[in-house]
Design a protein around this motif. Structure first.
Motif, PDB file in Angstrom:
ATOM      1  N   GLU A 150       0.823  -1.212   0.000  1.00  0.00           N
ATOM      2  CA  GLU A 150       0.000   0.000   0.000  1.00  0.00           C
ATOM      3  C   GLU A 150       0.860   1.267   0.000  1.00  0.00           C
ATOM      4  O   GLU A 150       0.504   2.265  -0.629  1.00  0.00           O
ATOM      5  CB  GLU A 150      -0.965  -0.025   1.187  1.00  0.00           C
ATOM      6  CG  GLU A 150      -2.054  -1.076   1.006  1.00  0.00           C
ATOM      7  CD  GLU A 150      -2.947  -1.247   2.225  1.00  0.00           C
ATOM      8  OE1 GLU A 150      -2.891  -0.399   3.145  1.00  0.00           O
ATOM      9  OE2 GLU A 150      -3.701  -2.233   2.260  1.00  0.00           O
ATOM     10  N   VAL A 151       1.993   1.227   0.690  1.00  0.00           N
ATOM     11  CA  VAL A 151       2.914   2.376   0.675  1.00  0.00           C
ATOM     12  C   VAL A 151       3.441   2.589  -0.744  1.00  0.00           C
ATOM     13  O   VAL A 151       3.502   3.716  -1.240  1.00  0.00           O
ATOM     14  CB  VAL A 151       4.082   2.176   1.675  1.00  0.00           C
ATOM     15  CG1 VAL A 151       5.194   3.200   1.438  1.00  0.00           C
ATOM     16  CG2 VAL A 151       3.574   2.280   3.107  1.00  0.00           C
ATOM     17  N   VAL A 152       3.829   1.499  -1.407  1.00  0.00           N
ATOM     18  CA  VAL A 152       4.350   1.605  -2.775  1.00  0.00           C
ATOM     19  C   VAL A 152       3.289   2.189  -3.704  1.00  0.00           C
ATOM     20  O   VAL A 152       3.575   3.079  -4.512  1.00  0.00           O
ATOM     21  CB  VAL A 152       4.819   0.216  -3.284  1.00  0.00           C
ATOM     22  CG1 VAL A 152       5.150   0.261  -4.773  1.00  0.00           C
ATOM     23  CG2 VAL A 152       6.025  -0.260  -2.477  1.00  0.00           C
ATOM     24  N   ILE A 153       2.066   1.718  -3.578  1.00  0.00           N
ATOM     25  CA  ILE A 153       0.976   2.228  -4.423  1.00  0.00           C
ATOM     26  C   ILE A 153       0.775   3.722  -4.200  1.00  0.00           C
ATOM     27  O   ILE A 153       0.685   4.504  -5.152  1.00  0.00           O
ATOM     28  CB  ILE A 153      -0.331   1.448  -4.148  1.00  0.00           C
ATOM     29  CG1 ILE A 153      -0.199   0.015  -4.661  1.00  0.00           C
ATOM     30  CG2 ILE A 153      -1.527   2.153  -4.788  1.00  0.00           C
ATOM     31  CD1 ILE A 153      -1.305  -0.916  -4.201  1.00  0.00           C
ATOM     32  N   GLU A 154       0.718   4.132  -2.940  1.00  0.00           N
ATOM     33  CA  GLU A 154       0.490   5.554  -2.635  1.00  0.00           C
ATOM     34  C   GLU A 154       1.694   6.427  -2.995  1.00  0.00           C
ATOM     35  O   GLU A 154       1.536   7.609  -3.288  1.00  0.00           O
ATOM     36  CB  GLU A 154       0.126   5.737  -1.162  1.00  0.00           C
ATOM     37  CG  GLU A 154      -1.206   5.130  -0.777  1.00  0.00           C
ATOM     38  CD  GLU A 154      -2.370   5.620  -1.627  1.00  0.00           C
ATOM     39  OE1 GLU A 154      -2.335   6.760  -2.131  1.00  0.00           O
ATOM     40  OE2 GLU A 154      -3.335   4.847  -1.784  1.00  0.00           O
ATOM     41  N   ALA A 155       2.879   5.845  -3.002  1.00  0.00           N
ATOM     42  CA  ALA A 155       4.077   6.611  -3.376  1.00  0.00           C
ATOM     43  C   ALA A 155       4.023   7.041  -4.835  1.00  0.00           C
ATOM     44  O   ALA A 155       4.608   8.061  -5.220  1.00  0.00           O
ATOM     45  CB  ALA A 155       5.332   5.773  -3.121  1.00  0.00           C
ATOM     46  N   LYS A 156       3.290   6.280  -5.659  1.00  0.00           N
ATOM     47  CA  LYS A 156       3.206   6.589  -7.084  1.00  0.00           C
ATOM     48  C   LYS A 156       2.152   7.656  -7.382  1.00  0.00           C
ATOM     49  O   LYS A 156       2.099   8.177  -8.477  1.00  0.00           O
ATOM     50  CB  LYS A 156       2.882   5.313  -7.861  1.00  0.00           C
ATOM     51  CG  LYS A 156       3.976   4.275  -7.721  1.00  0.00           C
ATOM     52  CD  LYS A 156       3.557   2.969  -8.342  1.00  0.00           C
ATOM     53  CE  LYS A 156       4.669   2.481  -9.225  1.00  0.00           C
ATOM     54  NZ  LYS A 156       4.265   1.472 -10.164  1.00  0.00           N
TER      55      LYS A 156
END
Length: 197
Positions: A150-156
């Protein structure tokens, strides 16, 4: 360093702080000679008001304070000495002269670790964290993986609030995983410090 020696009758307070943990270890006093000796020898030296002579911390016990840095306060009348302690600082055998352990302090994260430890030790409590511990290590590890994705998704994306919230969730669940494995944040920091050398 322009110390106002006259303002303080030739002695300035010297607050000693652990250069790594940033914890305050002790308070002593320095005159010009003690300061010069500290800089020259690299071991923190004070002027002892009771012995009326220079005194190098550790001269009898071997528990020296190895000098790292010296800073002068804004009024030019107090020193902040950053040092690496070799053994306990207090003559009573404690880490500090306030009988506190000289452990790294991660601020609120230490408070959070304490809460998580309490939930781990008392799994019968009705809380999300206790229920997660009861489900076992596989579920705890799975939650860390989910939060990381979820962090990776939101980082984009460009939503800072969502990114920070997911980052907080990841950190929280990682602290839970550390506790489930019997570790603390400081154990990970030690590995990072060792790698840094």
């Amino acid at each position: 360093m322009e110390i106002d020696w006259k303002k303080v009758d030739g002695l300035v307070p010297a607050v000693v702080q652990d250069a790594t943990t940033k914890n305050v270890l002790m308070l002593g006093y320095m005159n010009e000679e003690a300061l010069a000796t500290t800089k020259e020898k690299g071991k923190v030296t004070f002027f002892s008001r009771t012995k009326e002579r220079l005194w190098t911390k550790g001269e009898e016990s071997g528990n020296f304070l190895e000098l790292v840095n010296i800073k002068l306060d804004c009024d030019n009348d107090t020193l902040l000495i950053q040092a690496n302690p070799v053994g306990p600082t207090c003559h009573k055998g404690d880490d500090t002269c306030w009988a506190e352990d000289n452990n790294p302090n991660f601020g609120f994260l230490n408070t959070l670790e304490s809460v998580i430890k309490d939930r781990y030790d008392n799994q019968e409590q009705k809380s999300y964290t206790s229920s997660l511990f009861k489900k076992g290590i596989n579920k705890v590890a799975q939650k860390v993986g989910e939060e990381a994705v979820e962090v990776v998704i939101e980082a984009k994306d460009d939503n800072e609030e969502l990114f920070l919230n997911e980052s907080a969730d990841l950190l929280y669940h990682y602290l839970i995983l550390l506790r489930a494995k019997g570790y603390e944040l400081n154990d990970v920091v030690k590995v990072l410090e060792e790698r840094h050398k």
